[in-house]
Design a protein around this motif. Structure first.
Motif, PDB file in Angstrom:
ATOM      1  N   ILE A   4       0.852  -1.183   0.000  1.00 20.69           N
ATOM      2  CA  ILE A   4       0.000   0.000   0.000  1.00 20.69           C
ATOM      3  C   ILE A   4       0.892   1.239   0.000  1.00 20.69           C
ATOM      4  CG2 ILE A   4      -1.830   1.261   1.196  1.00 20.69           C
ATOM      5  CD1 ILE A   4      -2.610  -1.587   0.198  1.00 20.69           C
ATOM      6  N   VAL A   5       0.641   2.144  -0.925  1.00 24.97           N
ATOM      7  CA  VAL A   5       1.349   3.420  -1.009  1.00 24.97           C
ATOM      8  C   VAL A   5       0.359   4.507  -0.595  1.00 24.97           C
ATOM      9  CG1 VAL A   5       2.530   5.043  -2.548  1.00 24.97           C
ATOM     10  CG2 VAL A   5       2.812   2.565  -2.881  1.00 24.97           C
ATOM     11  N   SER A   6       0.785   5.391   0.278  1.00 24.74           N
ATOM     12  CA  SER A   6      -0.060   6.477   0.790  1.00 24.74           C
ATOM     13  C   SER A   6       0.529   7.812   0.348  1.00 24.74           C
ATOM     14  CB  SER A   6      -0.090   6.379   2.321  1.00 24.74           C
ATOM     15  OG  SER A   6      -0.708   7.484   2.888  1.00 24.74           O
ATOM     16  N   LEU A   7      -0.299   8.627  -0.353  1.00 28.17           N
ATOM     17  CA  LEU A   7       0.186   9.902  -0.884  1.00 28.17           C
ATOM     18  C   LEU A   7      -0.786  11.036  -0.563  1.00 28.17           C
ATOM     19  CD1 LEU A   7       1.137   8.659  -4.456  1.00 28.17           C
ATOM     20  CD2 LEU A   7       2.716   9.183  -2.605  1.00 28.17           C
ATOM     21  N   PRO A   8      -0.282  12.131   0.017  1.00 30.79           N
ATOM     22  CA  PRO A   8      -1.160  13.286   0.247  1.00 30.79           C
ATOM     23  C   PRO A   8      -1.482  13.981  -1.069  1.00 30.79           C
ATOM     24  CG  PRO A   8       1.083  13.801   0.883  1.00 30.79           C
ATOM     25  CD  PRO A   8       1.076  12.363   0.471  1.00 30.79           C
ATOM     26  N   GLY A   9      -2.627  14.642  -1.095  1.00 28.71           N
ATOM     27  CA  GLY A   9      -3.049  15.346  -2.296  1.00 28.71           C
ATOM     28  C   GLY A   9      -3.392  16.796  -2.019  1.00 28.71           C
ATOM     29  N   ALA A  10      -4.297  17.311  -2.811  1.00 28.24           N
ATOM     30  CA  ALA A  10      -4.689  18.719  -2.750  1.00 28.24           C
ATOM     31  C   ALA A  10      -5.730  18.950  -1.654  1.00 28.24           C
ATOM     32  CB  ALA A  10      -5.254  19.137  -4.102  1.00 28.24           C
ATOM     33  N   ALA A  11      -6.075  20.217  -1.467  1.00 28.10           N
ATOM     34  CA  ALA A  11      -7.118  20.578  -0.510  1.00 28.10           C
ATOM     35  C   ALA A  11      -8.417  19.889  -0.916  1.00 28.10           C
ATOM     36  CB  ALA A  11      -7.298  22.092  -0.477  1.00 28.10           C
ATOM     37  N   ALA A  12      -9.105  19.323   0.073  1.00 30.67           N
ATOM     38  CA  ALA A  12     -10.318  18.561  -0.221  1.00 30.67           C
ATOM     39  C   ALA A  12     -11.575  19.410  -0.150  1.00 30.67           C
ATOM     40  CB  ALA A  12     -10.440  17.391   0.749  1.00 30.67           C
ATOM     41  N   LEU A  13     -11.556  20.470   0.644  1.00 22.19           N
ATOM     42  CA  LEU A  13     -12.760  21.263   0.855  1.00 22.19           C
ATOM     43  C   LEU A  13     -12.488  22.736   0.596  1.00 22.19           C
ATOM     44  CD1 LEU A  13     -13.863  19.564   4.182  1.00 22.19           C
ATOM     45  CD2 LEU A  13     -14.752  19.114   1.907  1.00 22.19           C
ATOM     46  N   SER A  14     -13.484  23.393   0.058  1.00 24.88           N
ATOM     47  CA  SER A  14     -13.377  24.830  -0.193  1.00 24.88           C
ATOM     48  C   SER A  14     -13.464  25.585   1.131  1.00 24.88           C
ATOM     49  CB  SER A  14     -14.513  25.283  -1.104  1.00 24.88           C
ATOM     50  OG  SER A  14     -15.750  25.161  -0.413  1.00 24.88           O
ATOM     51  N   PRO A  15     -12.991  26.829   1.164  1.00 21.98           N
ATOM     52  CA  PRO A  15     -13.157  27.637   2.377  1.00 21.98           C
ATOM     53  C   PRO A  15     -14.636  27.755   2.782  1.00 21.98           C
ATOM     54  CG  PRO A  15     -11.583  28.682   0.917  1.00 21.98           C
ATOM     55  CD  PRO A  15     -12.176  27.516   0.156  1.00 21.98           C
ATOM     56  N   PHE A  16     -15.536  27.833   1.802  1.00 16.64           N
ATOM     57  CA  PHE A  16     -16.968  27.897   2.098  1.00 16.64           C
ATOM     58  C   PHE A  16     -17.425  26.663   2.863  1.00 16.64           C
ATOM     59  CE2 PHE A  16     -21.323  26.775   0.914  1.00 16.64           C
ATOM     60  CZ  PHE A  16     -22.006  27.901   1.359  1.00 16.64           C
ATOM     61  N   ARG A  17     -17.014  25.484   2.398  1.00 15.33           N
ATOM     62  CA  ARG A  17     -17.410  24.232   3.057  1.00 15.33           C
ATOM     63  C   ARG A  17     -16.801  24.130   4.456  1.00 15.33           C
ATOM     64  NH1 ARG A  17     -20.430  20.734   4.917  1.00 15.33           N
ATOM     65  NH2 ARG A  17     -20.002  18.557   4.593  1.00 15.33           N
ATOM     66  N   GLY A  37      -8.838  20.175   5.582  1.00 12.01           N
ATOM     67  CA  GLY A  37      -9.084  18.868   4.975  1.00 12.01           C
ATOM     68  C   GLY A  37      -8.266  18.716   3.708  1.00 12.01           C
ATOM     69  N   ARG A  38      -7.660  17.554   3.554  1.00 16.41           N
ATOM     70  CA  ARG A  38      -6.797  17.293   2.405  1.00 16.41           C
ATOM     71  C   ARG A  38      -7.106  15.900   1.861  1.00 16.41           C
ATOM     72  NH1 ARG A  38      -0.202  17.650   2.829  1.00 16.41           N
ATOM     73  NH2 ARG A  38       0.155  17.863   0.605  1.00 16.41           N
ATOM     74  N   HIS A  39      -7.145  15.786   0.537  1.00 14.46           N
ATOM     75  CA  HIS A  39      -7.293  14.455  -0.044  1.00 14.46           C
ATOM     76  C   HIS A  39      -6.064  13.617   0.303  1.00 14.46           C
ATOM     77  CE1 HIS A  39     -10.928  15.041  -2.313  1.00 14.46           C
ATOM     78  NE2 HIS A  39     -10.441  16.141  -2.862  1.00 14.46           N
ATOM     79  N   TRP A  40      -6.306  12.345   0.537  1.00 10.96           N
ATOM     80  CA  TRP A  40      -5.204  11.412   0.764  1.00 10.96           C
ATOM     81  C   TRP A  40      -5.471  10.210  -0.125  1.00 10.96           C
ATOM     82  CZ3 TRP A  40      -2.222  13.874   4.422  1.00 10.96           C
ATOM     83  CH2 TRP A  40      -0.967  13.306   4.654  1.00 10.96           C
ATOM     84  N   LEU A 136     -18.435  15.449   9.446  1.00 12.51           N
ATOM     85  CA  LEU A 136     -17.298  15.156   8.573  1.00 12.51           C
ATOM     86  C   LEU A 136     -17.521  13.958   7.654  1.00 12.51           C
ATOM     87  CD1 LEU A 136     -14.323  15.616  11.068  1.00 12.51           C
ATOM     88  CD2 LEU A 136     -15.429  17.331   9.608  1.00 12.51           C
ATOM     89  N   HIS A 137     -18.451  13.082   8.019  1.00 10.40           N
ATOM     90  CA  HIS A 137     -18.627  11.889   7.182  1.00 10.40           C
ATOM     91  C   HIS A 137     -20.055  11.361   7.255  1.00 10.40           C
ATOM     92  CE1 HIS A 137     -18.695   9.362  10.739  1.00 10.40           C
ATOM     93  NE2 HIS A 137     -18.720   8.283  10.004  1.00 10.40           N
ATOM     94  N   ASP A 138     -20.376  10.550   6.255  1.00  7.22           N
ATOM     95  CA  ASP A 138     -21.660   9.870   6.183  1.00  7.22           C
ATOM     96  C   ASP A 138     -21.425   8.434   6.637  1.00  7.22           C
ATOM     97  OD1 ASP A 138     -23.925   8.448   5.478  1.00  7.22           O
ATOM     98  OD2 ASP A 138     -24.001   9.191   3.423  1.00  7.22           O
ATOM     99  N   ARG A 139     -21.930   8.093   7.805  1.00  6.64           N
ATOM    100  CA  ARG A 139     -21.621   6.774   8.368  1.00  6.64           C
ATOM    101  C   ARG A 139     -22.188   5.615   7.560  1.00  6.64           C
ATOM    102  NH1 ARG A 139     -25.427   4.566  12.123  1.00  6.64           N
ATOM    103  NH2 ARG A 139     -27.297   5.854  12.189  1.00  6.64           N
ATOM    104  N   MET A 140     -23.113   5.893   6.653  1.00  9.39           N
ATOM    105  CA  MET A 140     -23.668   4.826   5.801  1.00  9.39           C
ATOM    106  C   MET A 140     -22.715   4.443   4.669  1.00  9.39           C
ATOM    107  SD  MET A 140     -26.464   4.041   7.227  1.00  9.39           S
ATOM    108  CE  MET A 140     -27.318   3.069   6.012  1.00  9.39           C
ATOM    109  N   THR A 141     -21.931   5.384   4.188  1.00  5.87           N
ATOM    110  CA  THR A 141     -21.076   5.109   3.028  1.00  5.87           C
ATOM    111  C   THR A 141     -19.587   5.317   3.304  1.00  5.87           C
ATOM    112  OG1 THR A 141     -21.301   7.383   2.222  1.00  5.87           O
ATOM    113  CG2 THR A 141     -22.904   5.757   1.415  1.00  5.87           C
ATOM    114  N   GLU A 142     -19.265   5.902   4.456  1.00  9.15           N
ATOM    115  CA  GLU A 142     -17.868   6.223   4.749  1.00  9.15           C
ATOM    116  C   GLU A 142     -17.471   5.679   6.122  1.00  9.15           C
ATOM    117  OE1 GLU A 142     -17.298  10.389   2.370  1.00  9.15           O
ATOM    118  OE2 GLU A 142     -18.368  10.485   4.278  1.00  9.15           O
TER     119      GLU A 142
END
Length: 158
Positions: A4-17, A37-40, A136-142
């Motif tokens: 498994i390779v783990s890589l950080p990504g870009a900002a996940a949420l807008s300032p509005f969110r 929040g950041r995509h991973w 922060l999350h939907d417990r049904m799908t996340e």
């Protein structure tokens, strides 16, 4: 045996969110300081990736607004698709990586790593964290996990 390779990504949420989450947290009696929040990205690979393959992966994952936070050393709340499921994002992104010549990538999945501290700059206590999680999350799908637990996303069962 896969890795498994783990890589950080870009900002996940807008300032509005982020502001919306902060307002909703205030209504729950939570006074948040840091909220980011950041995509991973998590890749299941057949073998370690070469330097050239890593460059291809990094190019493919270069999207969104760049950010340096949160960092893997920060206390994180990682929100991912539920283990045992394959997200629509994963299906398309896996196809794209394979079409880029990365046949050794079995699958890629994406989560959002939240860095949340209280107004005093401390990690949230357990009770405050449990009140915040529905924002922060939907417990049904996340699912909520740590970076170290992300290998659960690729658990294979007969």
């Amino acid at each position: 045996m896969s890795a498994i390779v783990s890589l950080p990504g870009a900002a996940a949420l807008s300032p509005f969110r982020l502001d919306k989450i902060r307002r909703e947290a205030t209504q729950l009696g939570l006074n948040l300081g840091t909220l980011a929040g950041r995509h991973w990205h998590f890749l299941e690979v057949d073998a370690p990736l070469s330097a050239a393959q890593m460059r291809l992966v990094e190019q493919a994952l270069d999207y969104g607004t760049p950010t340096d936070t949160p960092d893997a050393d920060d206390p994180l709340i990682l929100v991912t698709p539920r283990p045992g499921t394959i997200s629509p994002w994963s299906s398309k992104a896996t196809d794209i990586l394979k079409n880029c010549g990365l046949a050794g990538v079995r699958r890629i999945e994406r989560g959002v790593a939240f860095h949340v501290l209280d107004a005093a700059g401390q990690p949230l206590p357990a009770d405050a964290r449990s009140r915040l999680l529905p924002l922060l999350h939907d417990r049904m799908t996340e699912a909520v996990m740590t970076l170290a637990d992300a290998e659960q996303l690729f658990r294979h069962v007969p």
